[in-house]
Design a protein around this motif. Sequence first.
Motif, PDB file in Angstrom:
ATOM      1  N   ALA B 248       2.774  41.007  38.555  1.00 18.52           N
ATOM      2  CA  ALA B 248       2.454  40.289  37.079  1.00 18.52           C
ATOM      3  C   ALA B 248       2.376  41.372  36.030  1.00 18.52           C
ATOM      4  N   GLY B 249       3.443  40.911  34.818  1.00 15.88           N
ATOM      5  CA  GLY B 249       3.539  41.621  33.728  1.00 15.88           C
ATOM      6  C   GLY B 249       5.042  42.386  33.943  1.00 15.88           C
ATOM      7  N   GLY B 250       5.327  42.324  35.195  1.00 14.96           N
ATOM      8  CA  GLY B 250       6.658  43.014  35.269  1.00 14.96           C
ATOM      9  C   GLY B 250       7.671  42.078  35.031  1.00 14.96           C
ATOM     10  N   SER B 251       8.871  42.609  35.304  1.00 14.38           N
ATOM     11  CA  SER B 251      10.333  41.785  35.045  1.00 14.38           C
ATOM     12  C   SER B 251      11.232  42.119  36.103  1.00 14.38           C
ATOM     13  N   THR B 252      12.408  41.621  36.051  1.00 15.85           N
ATOM     14  CA  THR B 252      13.448  41.948  36.747  1.00 15.85           C
ATOM     15  C   THR B 252      14.609  42.331  35.860  1.00 15.85           C
ATOM     16  N   LEU B 253      15.434  43.320  36.216  1.00 18.91           N
ATOM     17  CA  LEU B 253      16.646  43.547  35.298  1.00 18.91           C
ATOM     18  C   LEU B 253      17.561  43.597  35.996  1.00 18.91           C
ATOM     19  N   VAL B 254      18.818  43.033  35.288  1.00 16.20           N
ATOM     20  CA  VAL B 254      20.169  43.317  36.012  1.00 16.20           C
ATOM     21  C   VAL B 254      20.957  44.148  34.952  1.00 16.20           C
ATOM     22  N   VAL B 255      21.629  45.144  35.752  1.00 15.96           N
ATOM     23  CA  VAL B 255      22.298  46.132  34.675  1.00 15.96           C
ATOM     24  C   VAL B 255      23.836  45.828  35.113  1.00 15.96           C
ATOM     25  N   ARG B 256      24.664  45.399  34.199  1.00 15.52           N
ATOM     26  CA  ARG B 256      26.155  45.129  34.629  1.00 15.52           C
ATOM     27  C   ARG B 256      26.797  45.959  33.755  1.00 15.52           C
TER      28      ARG B 256
END
Lengths: 406, 406
Positions: B248-256
């Motif tokens: 909670a409070g985090g996120s996810t990240l996609v790097v393309r």
Amino acid sequence: MSPAPRVSRRRLLGYVGSTGVGAAAGAGAVLAVGAEEAPPASSAAAAVGAPGRTIEPWGAHQPGVATAQTEVTELVALDLRADVDREALGRLMRLWTGDIEALTAGRGAPGDPAPWLSQPASDLTITVGVGPDACRPGLFGAGPDGFAAVPPMSRDRLQERWSGGDLLVVVAGRDGTTVAHAVRRLVADAAPFARARWRQAGSWNPTGPDGRPQTGRNLFGQVDGSGNPQPGSPLFDSTVWVREGRWAGGSTLVVRRIRMDLDTWDELTRDEQERSVGRALADGAPLTGGMEIDELDLSARSQGRLVVPVDAHARRAHPSLNGGRRMFRKGANYTREVETEQGVEVESGLVFLAYQADLLDQFVPVQRMLDESDQLNEWTTAIGSATFAVLPGFEQGSWLGEQLLA
Amino acid sequence: MSPAPRVSRRRLLGYVGSTGVGAAAGAGAVLAVGAEEAPPASSAAAAVGAPGRTIEPWGAHQPGVATAQTEVTELVALDLRADVDREALGRLMRLWTGDIEALTAGRGAPGDPAPWLSQPASDLTITVGVGPDACRPGLFGAGPDGFAAVPPMSRDRLQERWSGGDLLVVVAGRDGTTVAHAVRRLVADAAPFARARWRQAGSWNPTGPDGRPQTGRNLFGQVDGSGNPQPGSPLFDSTVWVREGRWAGGSTLVVRRIRMDLDTWDELTRDEQERSVGRALADGAPLTGGMEIDELDLSARSQGRLVVPVDAHARRAHPSLNGGRRMFRKGANYTREVETEQGVEVESGLVFLAYQADLLDQFVPVQRMLDESDQLNEWTTAIGSATFAVLPGFEQGSWLGEQLLA
């Protein structure tokens, strides 16, 4: 020859008094576009940034030589195609003149497919130089007095990859996107005439925490550019500009790619680091006291020992040991990925730029002094070297290199 | 879970209202250091720049996710060494926490051999993420719901060189020297635990000619980031932040890493370019009219033809065609030298960052839509792909990842 710079005083944000490279104001007219429209700083919607400057390209000198360091600098050296003659060079120079006028104004270049990537107030300057091989009959003709390649220095470990070139464009600005777009247009428009030989790019931090200009630092953490002649001063003019002949108003530029061994440098004590240069790390002041702008006292001793060691960089390079010879220095810090079997490693260093009127009489003797003895040599290695005669400036309605090619 | 950001109002320069990425203010406390000491703009010695911001690292979220785009972004992915366990990860995260607190404040990192390369008011943020392979028992444990690698897309041409990784640091700031120094310290301090796998760096121009924030453009010249949810809004919070559980409070990240073929793009007419995206090139406004911040009218027709073509990028990616799914997008334009037999060529593209709470539920379906049909596919190719779970923020006195590792 050094006419007063043409400055639009109404919107001028001000020349900044300092000997540091980063504080140098330009010889071109420096305009603050949009400053009058900017909201007051207390507004909730105030700009968190600030407009940069729109720097006019015209004048006795190409303005990018004397303007302050910017956050981003890209250099591209090009080699002329075999069939390019004086007439073709003239066409390229007229093309580039149009590009330079448009791009620095924040318009797209003529025929630019993405003109929106150009933006005024981007601190953009474009400076063009000519390599030794292009200074010959049938092309630009003889170069300025004393213009040649830098002779081999014993400590050089030069790579062809970063050396030489017939033409150079130096594009400086405050963001990489605007700079990259300008580089792309200039290289694309040159395609019928020349092909890119090498590219170098680097960064600088020319702004202090209070928003004021600062000299800036190399990746050793040293304040780098102290003691530079101040643009607009007689000393600057005599140091940098070619005064007579076909190249009057031009200059010469040495581009050296200097690899820096940060890992071994980091192992030194602060005292060792400071003595290797002769200046304090915190603020660039001479070890003999005072502030960054103060002169080194080369004779000062403490407990019988020279405060600025006999082989400190700042002593070896000092004009008083070099018959008064000096250069106007700029730099751009680089990091470059190198793929090894162990993974991706990083090479760090400085793209070092030295401007002087007479390369053989100013740069070379000082570089020989440093090649012979300079504590910094232990952590620095020149891996690229190139020299260029910087074209004189051009007036509106004229074009770059006209006095040499027309 | 989305507590109000903790903002120091006394020195706050202001949140900026716009839907553009480049105009997004952060969730962290944004301080204008030195603003009170800055001279008035009319002073002859006035700053030609302006101080950036010092962004506090603490809070429910890592602030670098929501803060505005900056001029420079560097990303380093690292692979954990084989012997690293949960306890060692905790030590690395505590080390990095100390580094992040010091570097973003403009102090050197603890033990920093060159602390002067850190400077406050540099817009510096450092964001840390964790790759799928490090989200396993004995390390970080299970990742957030829906966190995984992006499944293969038919048009991908992925290179191992730009893909994967166990850890990620994203360092953003306004000049490359300050950013490079922070990257160097973080990678050096991680050396006992992890080794760099890939590095990517890029630029953005987040400031308009008037000094105000702007969305910014990719190297096609397109305004890129329009229609992003606005940081601080409920839509932003529900789009970006993991709401429940350990993350909670985090996120996810996609790097393309998206290679862009500028040469063939440049051959299109302006009309073709605009229809491929569905927005005007000049200002990013929908082709159906209005301003950049206005909504696309996907049903609008002109002379019977859809104004925003059926395969325009902005239509295919539009939330209304994707069950309301959206991401928060950022980007960094890159150019990279590639040495060929013909000389030095340049590859151009975009390091594309997409933040979302649930990667499989938000990013993947939208990417599948684009993979299936998107006019832009003709000029763009994903050559790298990596995903990271963005750690929740940390409060002062706590450390990054404590809730996952302690």
